[in-house]
Design a protein around this motif. Structure first.
Motif, PDB file in Angstrom:
ATOM      1  N   PHE B  42     -34.674   1.508  43.355  1.00 32.76           N
ATOM      2  CA  PHE B  42     -35.374   2.697  43.819  1.00 32.76           C
ATOM      3  C   PHE B  42     -34.686   3.994  43.400  1.00 32.76           C
ATOM      4  O   PHE B  42     -35.143   5.071  43.754  1.00 32.76           O
ATOM      5  N   GLN B  43     -33.602   3.877  42.686  1.00 32.00           N
ATOM      6  CA  GLN B  43     -32.871   5.063  42.244  1.00 32.00           C
ATOM      7  C   GLN B  43     -32.489   5.952  43.418  1.00 32.00           C
ATOM      8  O   GLN B  43     -32.710   7.154  43.412  1.00 32.00           O
ATOM      9  N   VAL B  44     -31.985   5.299  44.470  1.00 33.12           N
ATOM     10  CA  VAL B  44     -31.526   6.088  45.617  1.00 33.12           C
ATOM     11  C   VAL B  44     -30.096   5.697  45.948  1.00 33.12           C
ATOM     12  O   VAL B  44     -29.548   4.722  45.422  1.00 33.12           O
ATOM     13  N   ASN B  45     -29.500   6.456  46.843  1.00 29.43           N
ATOM     14  CA  ASN B  45     -28.140   6.191  47.264  1.00 29.43           C
ATOM     15  C   ASN B  45     -28.102   4.926  48.129  1.00 29.43           C
ATOM     16  O   ASN B  45     -28.960   4.730  48.988  1.00 29.43           O
ATOM     17  N   PRO B  46     -27.127   4.044  47.911  1.00 26.80           N
ATOM     18  CA  PRO B  46     -27.015   2.809  48.710  1.00 26.80           C
ATOM     19  C   PRO B  46     -27.034   3.086  50.212  1.00 26.80           C
ATOM     20  O   PRO B  46     -27.539   2.260  50.989  1.00 26.80           O
ATOM     21  N   ASN B  47     -26.498   4.238  50.628  1.00 27.38           N
ATOM     22  CA  ASN B  47     -26.519   4.575  52.053  1.00 27.38           C
ATOM     23  C   ASN B  47     -27.935   4.631  52.605  1.00 27.38           C
ATOM     24  O   ASN B  47     -28.175   4.321  53.770  1.00 27.38           O
ATOM     25  N   THR B  48     -28.851   5.069  51.745  1.00 25.35           N
ATOM     26  CA  THR B  48     -30.248   5.179  52.171  1.00 25.35           C
ATOM     27  C   THR B  48     -30.832   3.800  52.444  1.00 25.35           C
ATOM     28  O   THR B  48     -31.505   3.580  53.468  1.00 25.35           O
ATOM     29  N   VAL B  49     -30.534   2.874  51.560  1.00 26.64           N
ATOM     30  CA  VAL B  49     -31.017   1.503  51.756  1.00 26.64           C
ATOM     31  C   VAL B  49     -30.351   0.908  53.003  1.00 26.64           C
ATOM     32  O   VAL B  49     -30.974   0.181  53.779  1.00 26.64           O
ATOM     33  N   MET B  50     -29.084   1.268  53.206  1.00 30.48           N
ATOM     34  CA  MET B  50     -28.358   0.793  54.384  1.00 30.48           C
ATOM     35  C   MET B  50     -29.083   1.211  55.657  1.00 30.48           C
ATOM     36  O   MET B  50     -29.225   0.410  56.597  1.00 30.48           O
ATOM     37  N   ARG B  51     -29.572   2.459  55.676  1.00 26.64           N
ATOM     38  CA  ARG B  51     -30.301   2.932  56.855  1.00 26.64           C
ATOM     39  C   ARG B  51     -31.566   2.110  57.042  1.00 26.64           C
ATOM     40  O   ARG B  51     -31.952   1.782  58.170  1.00 26.64           O
ATOM     41  N   THR B  52     -32.231   1.798  55.938  1.00 23.86           N
ATOM     42  CA  THR B  52     -33.445   0.979  56.009  1.00 23.86           C
ATOM     43  C   THR B  52     -33.132  -0.371  56.644  1.00 23.86           C
ATOM     44  O   THR B  52     -33.813  -0.810  57.584  1.00 23.86           O
ATOM     45  N   TYR B  53     -32.062  -1.012  56.153  1.00 20.34           N
ATOM     46  CA  TYR B  53     -31.724  -2.340  56.644  1.00 20.34           C
ATOM     47  C   TYR B  53     -31.276  -2.293  58.105  1.00 20.34           C
ATOM     48  O   TYR B  53     -31.601  -3.196  58.890  1.00 20.34           O
ATOM     49  N   ASN B  54     -30.550  -1.259  58.477  1.00 23.53           N
ATOM     50  CA  ASN B  54     -30.178  -1.104  59.883  1.00 23.53           C
ATOM     51  C   ASN B  54     -31.413  -1.015  60.767  1.00 23.53           C
ATOM     52  O   ASN B  54     -31.517  -1.663  61.811  1.00 23.53           O
ATOM     53  N   PHE B  55     -32.347  -0.228  60.297  1.00 24.94           N
ATOM     54  CA  PHE B  55     -33.587  -0.035  61.051  1.00 24.94           C
ATOM     55  C   PHE B  55     -34.344  -1.356  61.213  1.00 24.94           C
ATOM     56  O   PHE B  55     -34.758  -1.726  62.322  1.00 24.94           O
ATOM     57  N   LEU B  56     -34.483  -2.076  60.104  1.00 17.70           N
ATOM     58  CA  LEU B  56     -35.236  -3.335  60.145  1.00 17.70           C
ATOM     59  C   LEU B  56     -34.516  -4.403  60.973  1.00 17.70           C
ATOM     60  O   LEU B  56     -35.142  -5.263  61.586  1.00 17.70           O
ATOM     61  N   GLN B  57     -33.178  -4.289  60.987  1.00 20.40           N
ATOM     62  CA  GLN B  57     -32.396  -5.230  61.773  1.00 20.40           C
ATOM     63  C   GLN B  57     -32.611  -4.979  63.267  1.00 20.40           C
ATOM     64  O   GLN B  57     -32.772  -5.918  64.048  1.00 20.40           O
ATOM     65  N   GLN B  58     -32.660  -3.700  63.632  1.00 23.44           N
ATOM     66  CA  GLN B  58     -32.942  -3.355  65.023  1.00 23.44           C
ATOM     67  C   GLN B  58     -34.303  -3.882  65.448  1.00 23.44           C
ATOM     68  O   GLN B  58     -34.515  -4.277  66.586  1.00 23.44           O
ATOM     69  N   GLU B  59     -35.231  -3.869  64.499  1.00 18.31           N
ATOM     70  CA  GLU B  59     -36.582  -4.340  64.798  1.00 18.31           C
ATOM     71  C   GLU B  59     -36.673  -5.869  64.726  1.00 18.31           C
ATOM     72  O   GLU B  59     -37.748  -6.430  64.863  1.00 18.31           O
ATOM     73  N   GLU B  60     -35.512  -6.512  64.429  1.00 14.14           N
ATOM     74  CA  GLU B  60     -35.451  -7.976  64.345  1.00 14.14           C
ATOM     75  C   GLU B  60     -36.333  -8.544  63.249  1.00 14.14           C
ATOM     76  O   GLU B  60     -36.817  -9.666  63.339  1.00 14.14           O
ATOM     77  N   ILE B  61     -36.554  -7.734  62.219  1.00 13.50           N
ATOM     78  CA  ILE B  61     -37.326  -8.224  61.075  1.00 13.50           C
ATOM     79  C   ILE B  61     -36.389  -8.894  60.069  1.00 13.50           C
ATOM     80  O   ILE B  61     -36.749  -9.868  59.423  1.00 13.50           O
ATOM     81  N   ILE B  62     -35.183  -8.362  59.961  1.00  8.30           N
ATOM     82  CA  ILE B  62     -34.180  -8.992  59.101  1.00  8.30           C
ATOM     83  C   ILE B  62     -32.891  -9.204  59.903  1.00  8.30           C
ATOM     84  O   ILE B  62     -32.725  -8.641  60.993  1.00  8.30           O
ATOM     85  N   TYR B  63     -32.016 -10.071  59.395  1.00  7.85           N
ATOM     86  CA  TYR B  63     -30.693 -10.242  60.009  1.00  7.85           C
ATOM     87  C   TYR B  63     -29.672 -10.372  58.889  1.00  7.85           C
ATOM     88  O   TYR B  63     -30.027 -10.566  57.712  1.00  7.85           O
ATOM     89  N   ASN B  64     -28.416 -10.253  59.246  1.00  8.84           N
ATOM     90  CA  ASN B  64     -27.347 -10.186  58.264  1.00  8.84           C
ATOM     91  C   ASN B  64     -26.403 -11.374  58.390  1.00  8.84           C
ATOM     92  O   ASN B  64     -26.068 -11.788  59.495  1.00  8.84           O
ATOM     93  N   LYS B  65     -26.038 -11.941  57.220  1.00 10.57           N
ATOM     94  CA  LYS B  65     -24.922 -12.899  57.209  1.00 10.57           C
ATOM     95  C   LYS B  65     -23.783 -12.220  56.471  1.00 10.57           C
ATOM     96  O   LYS B  65     -23.896 -11.922  55.273  1.00 10.57           O
ATOM     97  N   ARG B  66     -22.695 -12.012  57.196  1.00 11.28           N
ATOM     98  CA  ARG B  66     -21.594 -11.225  56.610  1.00 11.28           C
ATOM     99  C   ARG B  66     -21.081 -11.851  55.322  1.00 11.28           C
ATOM    100  O   ARG B  66     -20.822 -13.044  55.259  1.00 11.28           O
ATOM    101  N   GLY B  67     -20.984 -11.025  54.304  1.00  8.31           N
ATOM    102  CA  GLY B  67     -20.473 -11.495  53.034  1.00  8.31           C
ATOM    103  C   GLY B  67     -21.504 -12.202  52.173  1.00  8.31           C
ATOM    104  O   GLY B  67     -21.240 -12.537  51.017  1.00  8.31           O
ATOM    105  N   ILE B  68     -22.684 -12.456  52.761  1.00  8.77           N
ATOM    106  CA  ILE B  68     -23.734 -13.164  52.018  1.00  8.77           C
ATOM    107  C   ILE B  68     -24.878 -12.234  51.651  1.00  8.77           C
ATOM    108  O   ILE B  68     -25.255 -12.113  50.487  1.00  8.77           O
TER     109      ILE B  68
END
Lengths: 122, 122, 122, 122
Positions: B42-68
């Motif tokens: 998307f030609q954006v700063n990784p921090n921006t995508v990070m905010r997206t993923y944080n948001f989606l994680q709060q909504e329980e749409i995605i989850y994170n496996k550390r290091g994966i």
DNA sequence: GTGGTCTAGACCACC
DNA sequence: GTGGTCTAGACCACA
């Protein structure tokens, strides 16, 4: 990142003018800014404003006096209302219905959606 | 010319991901692109995508496996639907009604507006 | 020497297309040349042809399929006839009458002028 | 793009001179500009103006005093009127009728066309 | 001053 | 490939 779901600039300018008309900020039969003036205000090419004015003239919202400038038509407000209603019916209503059905609602749900907006059944 | 009626970029990215989920382009429990990967796409700063993923994680749409990486949750589709319904009810329904009444329609006109879109009488 | 009593080029092009329609050289619902093609044929800027096509589209003589091209409308011939009649009544009839009266004739002389064109009464 | 539906330049110049005569801008028996002068004004070759003056002299609208210049004839206005009437009857009246019938009108429609220009029936 | 037209060249979305 | 939009800059007629 894309920003391309934009309405064309000349139509955005038209929208602003329509708003001026609908809120009575601009009165019927009054002169509106010259092509060059508006182009300068909006930091846009005069041709772009020209397209806006052509469009609004076709819609009979404004008219032209050669060598003088553009003026709001006598029926500017009614014509603007007609235009906006048409746009609403042609674009926004179908979009709304699409979204609504895409989310699993039925058209008959509309009334209840409106009344109790906290309703998130299922 | 201004272009400032934009939704925040990180939410636009979230919208695209939600669309992937709702159209079944991405399946539950599958890994989704890395932050850096999406940022590059998307030609954006990784921090921006990070905010997206944080948001989606709060909504329980995605989850994170550390290091994966990030994965769609089991209930991704349902959660996405819930999120979108909420947005729809909170923002789009009121907006739609505002516009509708601004143009001189009554809420009870909705059914007829939908059925005969050529109806422009007041 | 001046050559400035010209009709705008984009309208001259429109005139040629109207002639094609009225003489049945082009058939209803058939694709017409692309903007770039016609621009090249006439050695004119594509934007100029674009103006022509916009104009004809407003007149409902042609219509557009996105990404495909422009086509003559079903009612192209009738719409063209309507347009030309309007132009004739609005411009050519008044011009004719002006010239006629300027030369010292009366409107009631028309019938006799037509029948005996050698009549040059003093 | 072609611009070839032009009247010959020397006749365009003649037209302008005729207009001067008919509007009384130039008076009978007065000297008119020299060939070289007019050629310079119109940015054309003096030979072209010479053709104009020859033509007008044949029509007895102007006459020449050798070594002095060209002058409007005593009957310049009447002769100009005669010339223009002839042109009108020979070219413009037939053209008008052609167009009129091509658009589906009858010659007997002329009177009504003139009176109510909004008439588009048929 | 005003708008109206035209060119050259660009970038975009859609197919 | 198609059209759609926008820019920059030019020249014109009209007032």
């Amino acid at each position: 990142m894309e920003y391309n779901d934009q309405r064309a600039i000349y139509l955005q300018i038209a929208d602003m003018i329509c708003e001026k008309v609908l809120t009575d900020s601009w009165e019927a039969n009054k002169r509106i800014p010259s092509v060059r003036e508006l182009a300068s205000d909006f930091q846009v090419n005069p041709n772009t404003v020209m397209r806006t004015y052509n469009f609004l003239q076709q819609e009979e919202i404004i008219y032209n006096k050669r060598g003088i400038g553009y003026f709001l038509s006598e029926e500017a407000k009614q014509k603007t209302l007609d235009l906006k209603k048409q746009e609403f019916l042609d674009k926004e209503v179908p979009q709304f219905i699409n979204k609504l059905t895409m989310l699993g609602y039925k058209i008959s749900d509309i009334q209840s959606l409106i009344k109790s907006k906290n309703n998130e059944d299922k």
